[in-house]
Design an enzyme around this catalytic site. Structure first.
Site, short mmCIF file in Angstrom:
data_model
loop_
_atom_site.label_atom_id
_atom_site.label_comp_id
_atom_site.label_asym_id
_atom_site.label_seq_id
_atom_site.Cartn_x
_atom_site.Cartn_y
_atom_site.Cartn_z
N GLY A 278 56.72 48.36 45.30
CA GLY A 278 57.97 49.18 45.72
C GLY A 278 58.42 49.94 44.69
O GLY A 278 57.82 50.25 43.65
N CYS A 281 59.60 54.80 42.44
CA CYS A 281 58.30 55.74 41.90
C CYS A 281 56.89 55.46 42.52
O CYS A 281 56.48 56.53 43.45
CB CYS A 281 58.04 55.57 40.54
SG CYS A 281 59.71 56.29 39.69
C1 UDX Z 1 56.53 52.84 37.64
C2 UDX Z 1 55.73 52.95 36.48
O1 UDX Z 1 55.11 51.79 35.95
C3 UDX Z 1 56.06 53.85 35.29
O2 UDX Z 1 55.38 54.14 34.30
C4 UDX Z 1 56.74 55.00 36.02
O3 UDX Z 1 57.63 55.82 35.17
C5 UDX Z 1 57.92 54.76 37.29
O4 UDX Z 1 57.07 53.83 38.08
P1 UDX Z 1 58.43 51.02 38.19
O5 UDX Z 1 58.82 51.59 39.64
O6 UDX Z 1 59.91 50.75 37.45
O7 UDX Z 1 57.63 51.84 37.14
O8 UDX Z 1 57.72 49.59 38.50
P2 UDX Z 1 56.41 48.94 37.98
O9 UDX Z 1 56.69 47.90 37.07
O10 UDX Z 1 55.64 49.89 37.79
O11 UDX Z 1 56.01 48.07 39.29
C6 UDX Z 1 55.84 48.80 40.62
C7 UDX Z 1 55.88 47.70 41.76
O12 UDX Z 1 54.39 47.17 41.61
C8 UDX Z 1 56.68 46.55 41.67
O13 UDX Z 1 57.09 46.22 43.24
C9 UDX Z 1 55.99 45.63 41.27
O14 UDX Z 1 56.38 44.17 41.83
C10 UDX Z 1 54.62 45.76 41.81
N1 UDX Z 1 53.53 45.19 40.88
C11 UDX Z 1 53.26 45.53 39.72
C12 UDX Z 1 52.66 44.41 41.64
O15 UDX Z 1 52.81 43.86 42.77
N2 UDX Z 1 51.62 43.82 40.84
C13 UDX Z 1 51.30 43.98 39.60
O16 UDX Z 1 50.23 43.65 38.75
C14 UDX Z 1 52.18 45.05 38.71
#
Ligand code: UDX
Length: 461
Positions: A278, A281
């Site tokens: 979610g 981004c």
């Molecule tokens: C992301 C990018 O990582 C970042 O580089 C960019 O600038 C903005 O978008 P962010 O939206 O803060 O950052 O979240 P991120 O840590 O990437 O996680 C995104 C989603 O993926 C979260 O809902 C997280 O729970 C989920 N996720 C992440 C997973 O389900 N599994 C994973 O292994 C990693």
């Protein structure tokens, strides 16, 4: 430990950066972190923000959203006069050689980026330009071609008057919840421009960052950003697909992840199975990337699949809850987690926003707990589901949220859940069941206490 402020004062003595003025347009997530970070590095940072309420808070050193440590950096920078505010873009452009554009680029209903705010900024910058040269850096996430359009728009708005500027595209890769760390330790700094000398000049602002700097074209920088987010999203949908396979057999996705991720070509990061990605981004940028592909008649099938797999996670989780509970009507279900992940209060595109109303619609009474996201969630429910608000209770204490509960549903990954006392929780619940949508608990330990435990991609009895 050296206090942040002492560090800042020290930099002030021996640093000449304070004569370099950097103007930030838009104090949203990217703008504020960039402003506070650059001020900490010693630059003289100026901010313009149109939202008066938000601006009022920021001026008092109050961060308008939760981001670990950001408030501390903000307060100290303001106190040391490293960070100040301007009423309008005209003043900011007049004073600063470097202008960072950090305004929002939401997507429209048709899945394309909304360029409205960027266009307004282009016009205001055009109306502010005088003789001295300006370096305008776009930090908002944008589709390829935006930097070039931005340049063209400024020239058009100048209506034949001299336009002394260059546009640079410099995408950010900050993760919410880790933004301060990411600001100071970027994995790479990408600088895109038609003008190598200007790109080099911008790179010098970041010369004391210990990170690789890559100078590329405008469009390459823009594509790098979208492709990076699409790749991360693809990794997550990949592992979630394999989690479905794992569940069909006597297998645990966590062991499979280890087995895959130990291959250095694949790596362990972003291979955590769960209820899907979610945030502000990944979902948005993926949708927008698909639109760009369609727009250029390029087959977006890979990214469409990534998106569909992510959307299916919600249904899969809801079925898991129903299968575990047999009946959910009139049962209290405890949901831990409304922000899209740990360490943020951001609920945008959080899976919980879909899961909670669905369960509520089927007659469950939902106790919601989240360390930071409750306030935003309350506003969301009141706005979108006012008819459910009696059956959705926001509870500010993790233990209280489990009283008489039939099951705990874990929907994000705060450390607090891992540290909770499950012996106490066991006593408080009506039926001790945990459905862990983020695989954050240790199945053996939890089962040992007496819980029935369900997680993602784990079918080991
Ligand atoms: C992301 C990018 O990582 C970042 O580089 C960019 O600038 C903005 O978008 P962010 O939206 O803060 O950052 O979240 P991120 O840590 O990437 O996680 C995104 C989603 O993926 C979260 O809902 C997280 O729970 C989920 N996720 C992440 C997973 O389900 N599994 C994973 O292994 C990693």
């Amino acid at each position: 430990m050296v206090l942040l402020k002492e560090k800042l004062e020290k930099i002030d003595i021996d640093d000449i950066k304070k004569d370099v003025k950097i103007g930030i347009i838009g104090a949203g997530y990217v703008g504020l972190v960039t402003a506070a970070g650059l001020a900490y590095k010693g630059y003289n940072v100026l901010i313009v923000e149109k939202d008066k309420e938000k601006l009022k808070k920021i001026k008092q050193g109050i961060c308008p959203f939760y981001e670990p440590d950001l408030q501390k950096y903000l307060l100290d920078s303001i106190e040391l006069n490293r960070l100040s505010f301007r009423e309008n873009i005209f003043d900011l452009v007049n004073e600063c050689r470097y202008i960072f554009v950090c305004v929002g680029t939401p997507i429209k209903d048709d899945g394309t980026y909304d360029m409205y705010y960027l266009d307004i900024v282009a016009k205001e910058i055009a109306n502010s330009l005088k003789n001295d040269f300006k370096v305008i850096t776009i930090r908002s996430t944008v589709p390829p071609g935006t930097g070039r359009w931005f340049k063209k728009a400024i020239i058009r708005y100048r209506r034949g008057l001299k336009a002394n500027f260059e546009v640079v595209s410099m995408p950010e890769f900050l993760r919410e919840g880790n933004a301060i760390y990411d600001f100071f330790n970027p994995s790479r700094i990408i600088i895109g421009s038609d003008n190598y000398d200007i790109a080099k000049e911008v790179s010098e602002l970041y010369s004391d960052f210990n990170s690789p700097i890559l100078i590329v074209s405008l469009e390459e920088a823009e594509i790098i950003k979208l492709a990076s987010n699409a790749f991360l999203a693809t990794k997550i949908s990949f592992i979630n697909s394999i989690a479905n396979l794992s569940e069909a057999f006597e297998a645990n996705i966590e062991n499979i992840r280890l087995g895959i991720g130990l291959d250095p070509r694949i790596g362990m990061d972003f291979l955590k199975a769960g209820i899907g990605f979610g945030g502000s981004c990944l979902p948005k940028d993926l949708t927008a990337l698909i639109s760009v592909f369609n727009n250029y008649q390029i087959n977006p099938i890979l990214f469409e699949a990534v998106k569909i797999i992510n959307e299916e996670r919600i249904e899969i989780f809801i079925n898991k809850v129903k299968n575990a509970l047999w009946n959910i009507k009139n049962k209290i279900l405890t949901v831990w987690g409304v922000s899209f992940k740990a360490n943020t209060d951001d609920i945008r595109e959080s899976p919980a926003l879909k899961i909670i109303p669905r369960l509520s619609q089927e007659g469950a009474i939902i106790n919601v707990y989240d360390p930071k996201g409750l306030h935003n969630f309350q506003n969301y429910i009141q706005k979108n589901y006012p008819h459910f608000s009696n059956n959705i209770k926001l509870i500010e204490n993790i233990y209280e949220s489990t009283v008489n509960s039939s099951a705990i549903l874990i929907t994000n990954d705060w450390d607090e859940y891992k540290k909770a006392n499950y012996y106490n929780i066991y006593e408080l619940m009506e039926t001790p069941i945990i459905i862990d949508g983020r695989n954050i608990l240790n199945p053996l330990e939890i089962k040992e206490i007496g819980f029935e435990y369900y997680s993602i991609g784990n079918n080991i009895k």
